[in-house]
Design a protein around this motif. Sequence first.
Motif, mmCIF file in Angstrom:
data_model
loop_
_atom_site.group_PDB
_atom_site.id
_atom_site.type_symbol
_atom_site.label_atom_id
_atom_site.label_comp_id
_atom_site.label_asym_id
_atom_site.label_seq_id
_atom_site.Cartn_x
_atom_site.Cartn_y
_atom_site.Cartn_z
ATOM 1 N N LEU A 85 0.931 -1.061 -0.005
ATOM 2 C CA LEU A 85 -0.086 0.009 0.114
ATOM 3 C C LEU A 85 0.868 1.166 -0.089
ATOM 4 O O LEU A 85 0.384 2.259 -0.487
ATOM 5 C CB LEU A 85 -0.924 0.188 1.209
ATOM 6 C CG LEU A 85 -2.065 -1.194 1.346
ATOM 7 C CD1 LEU A 85 -2.426 -1.119 2.751
ATOM 8 C CD2 LEU A 85 -2.949 -1.006 0.137
ATOM 9 N N TYR A 86 2.132 1.359 0.431
ATOM 10 C CA TYR A 86 2.878 2.349 0.835
ATOM 11 C C TYR A 86 2.939 3.329 -0.382
ATOM 12 O O TYR A 86 3.095 4.602 -0.197
ATOM 13 C CB TYR A 86 4.054 1.883 1.151
ATOM 14 C CG TYR A 86 4.468 1.489 2.644
ATOM 15 C CD1 TYR A 86 3.099 1.361 3.446
ATOM 16 C CD2 TYR A 86 5.313 0.491 3.001
ATOM 17 C CE1 TYR A 86 3.227 0.806 4.427
ATOM 18 C CE2 TYR A 86 5.386 0.088 4.060
ATOM 19 C CZ TYR A 86 4.382 0.179 4.913
ATOM 20 O OH TYR A 86 4.398 -0.455 6.437
ATOM 21 N N ARG A 87 2.778 2.849 -1.529
ATOM 22 C CA ARG A 87 3.172 3.698 -2.762
ATOM 23 C C ARG A 87 1.837 4.007 -3.632
ATOM 24 O O ARG A 87 2.086 4.328 -4.796
ATOM 25 C CB ARG A 87 4.389 3.383 -3.651
ATOM 26 C CG ARG A 87 5.661 3.179 -3.011
ATOM 27 C CD ARG A 87 6.328 4.560 -2.858
ATOM 28 N NE ARG A 87 7.580 4.399 -1.842
ATOM 29 C CZ ARG A 87 7.571 4.625 -0.539
ATOM 30 N NH1 ARG A 87 6.439 4.744 -0.154
ATOM 31 N NH2 ARG A 87 8.650 4.289 0.245
ATOM 32 N N LEU A 88 1.000 3.736 -2.899
ATOM 33 C CA LEU A 88 -0.364 3.791 -3.767
ATOM 34 C C LEU A 88 -1.094 4.950 -3.212
ATOM 35 O O LEU A 88 -0.958 5.548 -2.000
ATOM 36 C CB LEU A 88 -1.277 2.476 -3.413
ATOM 37 C CG LEU A 88 -0.576 1.115 -3.938
ATOM 38 C CD1 LEU A 88 -1.556 0.058 -3.649
ATOM 39 C CD2 LEU A 88 -0.038 1.203 -5.392
ATOM 40 N N GLY A 89 -2.247 5.354 -4.026
ATOM 41 C CA GLY A 89 -2.921 6.363 -3.661
ATOM 42 C C GLY A 89 -2.510 7.789 -4.264
ATOM 43 O O GLY A 89 -1.635 7.672 -5.133
ATOM 44 N N GLY A 90 -3.365 8.839 -4.153
ATOM 45 C CA GLY A 90 -3.214 10.120 -4.939
ATOM 46 C C GLY A 90 -2.947 9.723 -6.480
ATOM 47 O O GLY A 90 -2.063 10.238 -6.973
ATOM 48 N N ARG B 76 -8.829 10.540 -1.902
ATOM 49 C CA ARG B 76 -7.648 11.146 -2.646
ATOM 50 C C ARG B 76 -6.430 10.916 -1.987
ATOM 51 O O ARG B 76 -5.387 11.172 -2.388
ATOM 52 C CB ARG B 76 -7.830 12.465 -3.061
ATOM 53 C CG ARG B 76 -8.825 12.383 -4.427
ATOM 54 C CD ARG B 76 -9.484 13.947 -4.312
ATOM 55 N NE ARG B 76 -10.615 13.947 -5.461
ATOM 56 C CZ ARG B 76 -11.814 13.371 -5.524
ATOM 57 N NH1 ARG B 76 -12.164 12.693 -4.321
ATOM 58 N NH2 ARG B 76 -12.463 13.353 -6.609
ATOM 59 N N ALA B 77 -6.591 10.486 -0.770
ATOM 60 C CA ALA B 77 -5.259 10.246 0.186
ATOM 61 C C ALA B 77 -4.065 9.322 -0.324
ATOM 62 O O ALA B 77 -4.952 8.193 -0.902
ATOM 63 C CB ALA B 77 -5.526 10.207 1.695
ATOM 64 N N ALA B 79 -2.486 5.420 0.026
ATOM 65 C CA ALA B 79 -3.273 4.455 0.843
ATOM 66 C C ALA B 79 -2.855 4.319 2.092
ATOM 67 O O ALA B 79 -3.795 3.886 2.710
ATOM 68 C CB ALA B 79 -2.823 3.220 -0.132
ATOM 69 N N ARG B 283 -11.354 2.115 -4.140
ATOM 70 C CA ARG B 283 -11.070 3.676 -4.541
ATOM 71 C C ARG B 283 -11.126 3.721 -5.969
ATOM 72 O O ARG B 283 -11.554 4.818 -6.504
ATOM 73 C CB ARG B 283 -9.588 3.609 -4.149
ATOM 74 C CG ARG B 283 -9.075 4.976 -4.453
ATOM 75 C CD ARG B 283 -7.413 5.138 -4.313
ATOM 76 N NE ARG B 283 -6.726 4.696 -3.158
ATOM 77 C CZ ARG B 283 -6.281 5.613 -2.154
ATOM 78 N NH1 ARG B 283 -6.716 6.952 -2.495
ATOM 79 N NH2 ARG B 283 -5.468 5.406 -1.190
#
Lengths: 461, 312
Positions: A85-90, B76-77, B79, B283
Amino acid sequence: MPYGVSEQMIDTYSELIFDLSLNKQTRRGDPIRNLDHEAWLAQREATGLNDPEIAAKTGLAVEQVTFIRNITERRLFRLNQYRKLYRLGGGLRYREDRYQDPEEKFDLSDKAVALRLAMHIMPSQVKKFIAEGLWSDEVLGDLLTVKNPDDPAIISAAETVTYAQLSQRAEQMAAGLKDHGVGRGDVVAALLPMGPELLISYFAVAQLGAVFLPLDPSLSGFEIAEYVRHCCSHSVVCENTTGDVPIGAVSYRDLVATDVPDQPGFIQVAADPLLLTASMAKNEQSKAGILTHQNMLSAMRNVLPLLKLAPGAQIDLSALPVGGMSLVLAQCAFAAGAAVTTEPANATHTATPTDEDWIEISGADHKVLLWGQSDTLAVLTTEQDHSSAAALPGVETRVLGDGEAGELQVRGPSVTAGLLANSKATAAAWTADGWYRTGTEVTIANQSGDKICYSIKGANQ
Amino acid sequence: MAAKVISGEANIPDFDEAKAALKDYALKRGAAVFGIADSAVVEKFAPAGHGPSELLPKVASVITIGVTGPTQGTWRAPAKVMTSVGANVGRIYRVAVGLSFHIESHYGYRSIYCPPHVDPEFGARLPMQSLKLHAELAGIGARSLAGDILLHPEFGMLYYGSVYTEMPLPADEPMADNPCPAPSCVKLYKESDQTPCQKYCPVQCLSGELDDGGTVAKMNFDMYRCAELCQQYENMPTIMERAFETDDQLTREETLYGAEAQSFFYKATAGVDTNAQCFECMRVCPIATQSESVDPIRRAAAARAAAGKGEA
């Protein structure tokens, strides 16, 4: 034996129970929302059973099912999945083909571990080099990020390789080496003369996080075999693999013909070992100095301003033996946007070994002399002669002996991090307070404040 | 209307009216949706030993509520931030526990907040009761391709809570249509054989098939893979076991004191952050993130507009 369950029973039932449990669920259609109880019952087993249901099906006791299921879950459980998960999102989404587990990134073979165990740098020295900006996070591969990728980078009689081609071939060769089983920290020897093949190999090995062992083709067959053995080389890159080639020989041409896969990029770490400089120690056993990206790049940064290389310049390195110093000078050329050449005719700069441990680089209107050993790289320089060499930035020197003459000892950002697999040579090479013993006799020629100039007489003088 | 005796025989209320009042109570306290499942139907579909009567023998109704998921900012944050602040379980507890007390004190029927936790008899992967089943039968959610996470056509992904009561309230029906898969997901499936939730799951625990009409033919969920990622509390025995087994001191130290172990122990002992959630399938779910009422900003604007009209 909890609940009468033996290890054999776990072997027998674990897969069955695991598959029947909620760990694997399959639903067909939408039976509950449609209140279709019969359809629901028909697929009940696939949707995942609870332990009493599994017990009823298998003839085991509920407690036994629960125990076997929980043990199976524990044994299959993989730690550190959360890292995904650490490099996911945004805006960044997971892609299985691009994810590399941090632990796998740093998978080291036993030989690679042995090489790391041979590295020992004094903490105070590291602090100093970092604080003074002599060491950074820059890695060899960063030199390929150039403004003009179509400019020549390497010129030989056979071809001119542009920066773009150098980068592309290095990437292809790295993929080839990876396919060949080379991993992070493995040693890859190159039995190649100065030229495109050698320099492309250097960057390719660095891209893999592996360690480059340059072997000058003028070495004897015994020396080559001994250095390959001593450094536990995974592979030896040769121009071709026919005839009298060392064990582990692999063809350069085959390696660069590899397609580059769409996989996570290889990670280069500035503090990692990059280069081995093999030679014979005074105890007549092989030794190999370990030089990191930081060692090699700090040496380059020290030497670069002395060379006065402009973009488009060509430095002829063909007269130098293949080794740490010639690679540092090649790095200087790339950092300046200049080219390495093995064709003296059009060279603007020429590097020549003038004496033991001395190299002279002459340009159109100036010359500079560098002094250093394979395990220290360039540590002293002068624009005059061998009797007035001063330390390069960040390099500390002292003389151990009577009065103003004795053995030169050095500490500095380009000095080797350790010697591989030669404990006697290692013990002899460093003083207790962390100075590297060059074994070279020097005389203090003059001293002005902190600046000391040494006179180093070579074997020919 | 309120009866003051348990298992009310004194005053029989109007149950339609009572249902409306209970819904009003729940919505005012933060629920987005409210529904009632017939306890007999829940009992029929629930696995043996996990029906409502296991908790409340004379249960008559299963009240189920849903609170909305993350804010638009949270979606949008990064993970790791979402796992920390994305969940809304606290609001469920407030509404559902409040409902159970409210029913007993106002209507005189025994009620119990249904525990959302695992069954202590069976370990970490078997729930005591299926809140999903309740919500589905009460028509406030439908099973999705994302491991059967329930989705609501207006509110997207919700957090659910249930109350069992002996009060015989009129039951709702399941949803007539399943909002999952959304048209855009069907389109992607036709192009790539995967829906977004299947494609972007960090542990690749989802797979399945759509039929020619774009509805779910088969949904596969490798729950054990999801658990490895989401149920961080399951790390603990593995961490201990690995630490015991290794002969290498540095590996032992990394196992016990490495970043993931440290953060897990921090969450577990300090009781902060969630250690059981990943949002990546949701998401990329258009229903979860873009449904009509899923956006608190748009929802509030619509409410303000409606209030303005009312005043006018």
